[in-house]
Scaffold this motif. Structure first.
Motif, PDB file in Angstrom:
ATOM      1  N   ALA A 180      10.714  12.285  10.754  1.00 11.41           N
ATOM      2  CA  ALA A 180       9.627  11.698   9.975  1.00 11.41           C
ATOM      3  C   ALA A 180       9.969  10.275   9.557  1.00 11.41           C
ATOM      4  CB  ALA A 180       9.350  12.551   8.743  1.00 11.41           C
ATOM      5  N   LEU A 181       9.054   9.366   9.780  1.00  6.57           N
ATOM      6  CA  LEU A 181       9.301   7.965   9.468  1.00  6.57           C
ATOM      7  C   LEU A 181       9.464   7.740   7.973  1.00  6.57           C
ATOM      8  CD1 LEU A 181       6.704   6.642  12.015  1.00  6.57           C
ATOM      9  CD2 LEU A 181       9.181   6.289  12.154  1.00  6.57           C
ATOM     10  N   ALA A 182       8.724   8.506   7.170  1.00  7.93           N
ATOM     11  CA  ALA A 182       8.860   8.398   5.719  1.00  7.93           C
ATOM     12  C   ALA A 182       8.401   9.709   5.086  1.00  7.93           C
ATOM     13  CB  ALA A 182       8.050   7.240   5.168  1.00  7.93           C
ATOM     14  N   SER A 183       9.328  10.400   4.421  1.00  2.61           N
ATOM     15  CA  SER A 183       8.998  11.605   3.662  1.00  2.61           C
ATOM     16  C   SER A 183       8.954  11.225   2.185  1.00  2.61           C
ATOM     17  CB  SER A 183      10.043  12.699   3.901  1.00  2.61           C
ATOM     18  OG  SER A 183      10.081  13.059   5.270  1.00  2.61           O
ATOM     19  N   LEU A 184       7.863  11.594   1.508  1.00  5.06           N
ATOM     20  CA  LEU A 184       7.621  11.147   0.134  1.00  5.06           C
ATOM     21  C   LEU A 184       7.821  12.288  -0.842  1.00  5.06           C
ATOM     22  CD1 LEU A 184       4.340   9.098   0.785  1.00  5.06           C
ATOM     23  CD2 LEU A 184       6.730   8.354   1.046  1.00  5.06           C
ATOM     24  N   TYR A 185       8.537  12.004  -1.933  1.00  6.48           N
ATOM     25  CA  TYR A 185       8.799  13.004  -2.959  1.00  6.48           C
ATOM     26  C   TYR A 185       8.482  12.396  -4.326  1.00  6.48           C
ATOM     27  CZ  TYR A 185      11.299  15.124   0.900  1.00  6.48           C
ATOM     28  OH  TYR A 185      11.607  15.659   2.129  1.00  6.48           O
ATOM     29  N   PRO A 199       2.984  -0.734  -7.547  1.00  4.82           N
ATOM     30  CA  PRO A 199       2.993  -0.933  -6.089  1.00  4.82           C
ATOM     31  C   PRO A 199       4.410  -1.176  -5.578  1.00  4.82           C
ATOM     32  CG  PRO A 199       2.191  -2.896  -7.188  1.00  4.82           C
ATOM     33  CD  PRO A 199       2.332  -1.848  -8.262  1.00  4.82           C
ATOM     34  N   LEU A 200       4.650  -0.782  -4.336  1.00  2.00           N
ATOM     35  CA  LEU A 200       5.951  -0.962  -3.700  1.00  2.00           C
ATOM     36  C   LEU A 200       5.738  -1.361  -2.252  1.00  2.00           C
ATOM     37  CD1 LEU A 200       9.126  -0.489  -3.560  1.00  2.00           C
ATOM     38  CD2 LEU A 200       8.545   1.807  -2.740  1.00  2.00           C
ATOM     39  N   SER A 201       6.516  -2.339  -1.804  1.00  2.00           N
ATOM     40  CA  SER A 201       6.468  -2.742  -0.405  1.00  2.00           C
ATOM     41  C   SER A 201       7.891  -2.757   0.155  1.00  2.00           C
ATOM     42  CB  SER A 201       5.839  -4.134  -0.258  1.00  2.00           C
ATOM     43  OG  SER A 201       5.766  -4.512   1.105  1.00  2.00           O
ATOM     44  N   LEU A 202       8.097  -2.004   1.254  1.00  2.00           N
ATOM     45  CA  LEU A 202       9.371  -1.996   1.961  1.00  2.00           C
ATOM     46  C   LEU A 202       9.230  -2.839   3.219  1.00  2.00           C
ATOM     47  CD1 LEU A 202      10.224   1.818   1.776  1.00  2.00           C
ATOM     48  CD2 LEU A 202      11.036   0.006   0.237  1.00  2.00           C
ATOM     49  N   GLN A 203      10.201  -3.698   3.481  1.00  2.00           N
ATOM     50  CA  GLN A 203      10.175  -4.532   4.677  1.00  2.00           C
ATOM     51  C   GLN A 203      11.460  -4.307   5.469  1.00  2.00           C
ATOM     52  OE1 GLN A 203      10.165  -6.609   1.546  1.00  2.00           O
ATOM     53  NE2 GLN A 203       8.052  -5.989   1.246  1.00  2.00           N
ATOM     54  N   VAL A 250       1.839   7.624  -3.050  1.00  2.00           N
ATOM     55  CA  VAL A 250       0.964   7.694  -1.879  1.00  2.00           C
ATOM     56  C   VAL A 250       1.159   6.432  -1.046  1.00  2.00           C
ATOM     57  CG1 VAL A 250      -0.790   9.154  -2.953  1.00  2.00           C
ATOM     58  CG2 VAL A 250      -0.955   6.672  -3.165  1.00  2.00           C
ATOM     59  N   GLY A 251       1.034   6.580   0.267  1.00  2.00           N
ATOM     60  CA  GLY A 251       1.112   5.430   1.151  1.00  2.00           C
ATOM     61  C   GLY A 251      -0.207   4.688   1.203  1.00  2.00           C
ATOM     62  N   LEU A 310       6.032  -1.117   4.967  1.00  2.00           N
ATOM     63  CA  LEU A 310       5.434   0.106   4.461  1.00  2.00           C
ATOM     64  C   LEU A 310       5.071  -0.116   2.996  1.00  2.00           C
ATOM     65  CD1 LEU A 310       7.311   0.938   6.903  1.00  2.00           C
ATOM     66  CD2 LEU A 310       7.441   3.190   5.857  1.00  2.00           C
ATOM     67  N   ASN A 311       3.791   0.021   2.666  1.00  2.00           N
ATOM     68  CA  ASN A 311       3.313  -0.205   1.307  1.00  2.00           C
ATOM     69  C   ASN A 311       2.928   1.116   0.645  1.00  2.00           C
ATOM     70  OD1 ASN A 311       3.637  -2.957   1.676  1.00  2.00           O
ATOM     71  ND2 ASN A 311       1.494  -3.287   2.248  1.00  2.00           N
ATOM     72  N   TYR A 312       3.258   1.225  -0.653  1.00  2.00           N
ATOM     73  CA  TYR A 312       3.008   2.457  -1.397  1.00  2.00           C
ATOM     74  C   TYR A 312       2.482   2.132  -2.791  1.00  2.00           C
ATOM     75  CZ  TYR A 312       5.991   4.440   2.217  1.00  2.00           C
ATOM     76  OH  TYR A 312       6.523   4.804   3.425  1.00  2.00           O
ATOM     77  N   GLU A 313       1.910   3.143  -3.407  1.00  2.00           N
ATOM     78  CA  GLU A 313       1.504   3.074  -4.812  1.00  2.00           C
ATOM     79  C   GLU A 313       2.164   4.239  -5.534  1.00  2.00           C
ATOM     80  OE1 GLU A 313       0.018   1.273  -8.048  1.00  2.00           O
ATOM     81  OE2 GLU A 313      -0.371   0.538  -6.004  1.00  2.00           O
ATOM     82  N   LEU A 314       2.980   3.925  -6.559  1.00  2.00           N
ATOM     83  CA  LEU A 314       3.675   4.946  -7.332  1.00  2.00           C
ATOM     84  C   LEU A 314       2.990   5.136  -8.674  1.00  2.00           C
ATOM     85  CD1 LEU A 314       5.912   3.535  -5.396  1.00  2.00           C
ATOM     86  CD2 LEU A 314       7.558   4.649  -6.925  1.00  2.00           C
ATOM     87  N   MET A 315       2.720   6.389  -9.013  1.00  2.00           N
ATOM     88  CA  MET A 315       2.197   6.721 -10.326  1.00  2.00           C
ATOM     89  C   MET A 315       3.311   7.076 -11.299  1.00  2.00           C
ATOM     90  SD  MET A 315      -0.241   6.566  -8.183  1.00  2.00           S
ATOM     91  CE  MET A 315       0.018   7.943  -7.051  1.00  2.00           C
ATOM     92  N   ASN A 316       4.496   7.343 -10.750  1.00  2.49           N
ATOM     93  CA  ASN A 316       5.671   7.689 -11.542  1.00  2.49           C
ATOM     94  C   ASN A 316       6.891   7.433 -10.664  1.00  2.49           C
ATOM     95  OD1 ASN A 316       7.372   8.768 -13.573  1.00  2.49           O
ATOM     96  ND2 ASN A 316       5.791  10.253 -14.162  1.00  2.49           N
ATOM     97  N   GLU A 317       8.065   7.796 -11.133  1.00  2.00           N
ATOM     98  CA  GLU A 317       9.245   7.622 -10.294  1.00  2.00           C
ATOM     99  C   GLU A 317       9.132   8.498  -9.047  1.00  2.00           C
ATOM    100  OE1 GLU A 317      12.633   8.647 -12.612  1.00  2.00           O
ATOM    101  OE2 GLU A 317      12.267  10.797 -12.508  1.00  2.00           O
ATOM    102  N   ALA A 318       9.774   8.077  -7.962  1.00  6.12           N
ATOM    103  CA  ALA A 318       9.626   8.788  -6.696  1.00  6.12           C
ATOM    104  C   ALA A 318      10.825   8.486  -5.792  1.00  6.12           C
ATOM    105  CB  ALA A 318       8.334   8.377  -5.999  1.00  6.12           C
TER     106      ALA A 318
END
Length: 282
Positions: A241-246, A68-72, A250-251, A9-17
Motif C-alpha cells: 500500500a502506497l499510504a496506510s492511514l491511521y 493540512p499536511l503535504s508530503l513531498q 483523509v487524503g 501526497l496531501n492530507y487533512e488531519l482532524m487530530n493526530e495521526a
C-alpha cells in the motif's frame, strides 16, 4: 538509464495521526538510488522501516496536531534490465521450489488463485512452457478486461475483476497474479513509478518467476517496461500500500511524475509478446 521521480501526497488531519508510506524507490542490486528526499511541510516524525530486499522501504510518519499536511518525495534512480528469450523459460515445480518462493504460489487476500484454477487452465490452453502460459494470461487480460478508472474500489479482488471485466492497473495485476499462481507459477505484485505513463500516476505491474529470475509483465500495456522504477513488491496490494492511514485523517490529492533524464526508447508489452521475449527488471 537515470530517472527522476517525484510525488506529492496531501492530507487533512482532524487530530493526530500516523501514515505508513511506501513511496520510496526500492534499493536492489539492479536499481541504484542516487539521491532521494522525503519531506513534510509541517513538523512530523519520520522513521524508515526496511523489511527486506523483496519488499522495499516503508516510512512511518507521526503527526501530532490537526491541519493540512503535504508530503513531498523526489529521487534519482537508475534501474537496469535485461531481455531474454522466452521459449526456454520454465518454472520450478512446487516439489523443488525454494522456500522463499513458496508464499508466491499461495492464494492471498486479493489473489484467490485457489478459486481460479479452471479458468487459468482454460486460458493457458495447450501451451507447454511456463513463459507461454504467463504470456497467454497477460494477453487474455488485456483483451478481455477494460481499463476503466472508477469502476472498482480497493476492496475488489481478482475474482471481482473477473466478474466485472473492468478495473485499473492494480486490478489487472491482481487477476494476472491469481491466474498465474493457479498454474503453480510464483507471481508477485509490484508498485512503481512509470515514465511515459499517461496520465502520470503510481503504477502496478506483476512479476512471474521464470528461468530462475523474476520477469516483469504489464497486462494494461500502458507503460514501457524499461520506464518502470521499483517502489515495493509483495503478495498483492495489501503488502505494498502506497499510504496506510491511521487516525482521523483523509487524503485530498496525489501528484506523481516520472521522467527519464535522457531519451527513452520504449520497450512495450506488445513488442515483447511479438518477439516472445521476457523482460527482467533489475
Amino acid at each position: 538509464m537515470q530517472f527522476l521521480t517525484t510525488a506529492r501526497l496531501n492530507y487533512e488531519l482532524m487530530n493526530e495521526a500516523t501514515i505508513l508510506a511506501s513511496i520510496k524507490c526500492m534499493r536492489t542490486p539492479g536499481q541504484t538510488v542516487l539521491s532521494e528526499i522525503l519531506s513534510s511541510d509541517r513538523p512530523a516524525e519520520m522513521t524508515d522501516l526496511v523489511h527486506d530486499m523483496a519488499h522495499g522501504t516503508y516510512t512511518r510518519i507521526n503527526i501530532h496536531s490537526p491541519g493540512p499536511l503535504s508530503l513531498q518525495y523526489s529521487a534519482q534512480a537508475t534501474p537496469t534490465h535485461s531481455l531474454i528469450a522466452g521459449a526456454s523459460l520454465t518454472s520450478p515445480h512446487p516439489s523443488t521450489l525454494p522456500a522463499e518462493l513458496l508464499p508466491f504460489i499461495y492464494p492471498s487476500r486479493y489473489c484467490q488463485s485457489d478459486r481460479l484454477r479452471e479458468v487459468a487452465e482454460e486460458i493457458a490452453g495447450n501451451e507447454l512452457s511456463a513463459f507461454a502460459k504467463v504470456s497467454r494470461i497477460v494477453d487474455w487480460i488485456h483483451q478481455h478486461i477494460s481499463y476503466a478508472p472508477g469502476t472498482t474500489s480497493e476492496q475488489d479482488s481478482a475474482t471481482d475483476i473477473l466478474e466485472k471485466r473492468s478495473g485499473v492497473c492494480r486490478d489487472f495485476s491482481h487477476l494476472a497474479i491469481a491466474l498465474v499462481r493457479a498454474l503453480s507459477i510464483p507471481a508477485r505484485y509490484l508498485t512503481a513509478y512509470a515514465a511515459q505513463l499517461e496520465p502520470q500516476d503510481f503504477h502496478a505491474c506483476f512479476e512471474a518467476y521464470l528461468g530462475e529470475q523474476w520477469c516483469l509483465f504489464d497486462p494494461t500495456h500502458l507503460a514501457p517496461l524499461n520506464g518502470i522504477v521499483r517502489i515495493a513488491s509483495g503478495h498483492d496490494a495489501s503488502d505494498t500500500a502506497l499510504a496506510s492511514l491511521y487516525g482521523d485523517i483523509v487524503g485530498s490529492e496525489v501528484q506523481v511524475c516520472c521522467t527519464s533524464q535522457s531519451p527513452l526508447s520504449p520497450i512495450t508489452q506488445d513488442e515483447l509478446r511479438q518477439s516472445k521475449t521476457a523482460f527482467v527488471l533489475g
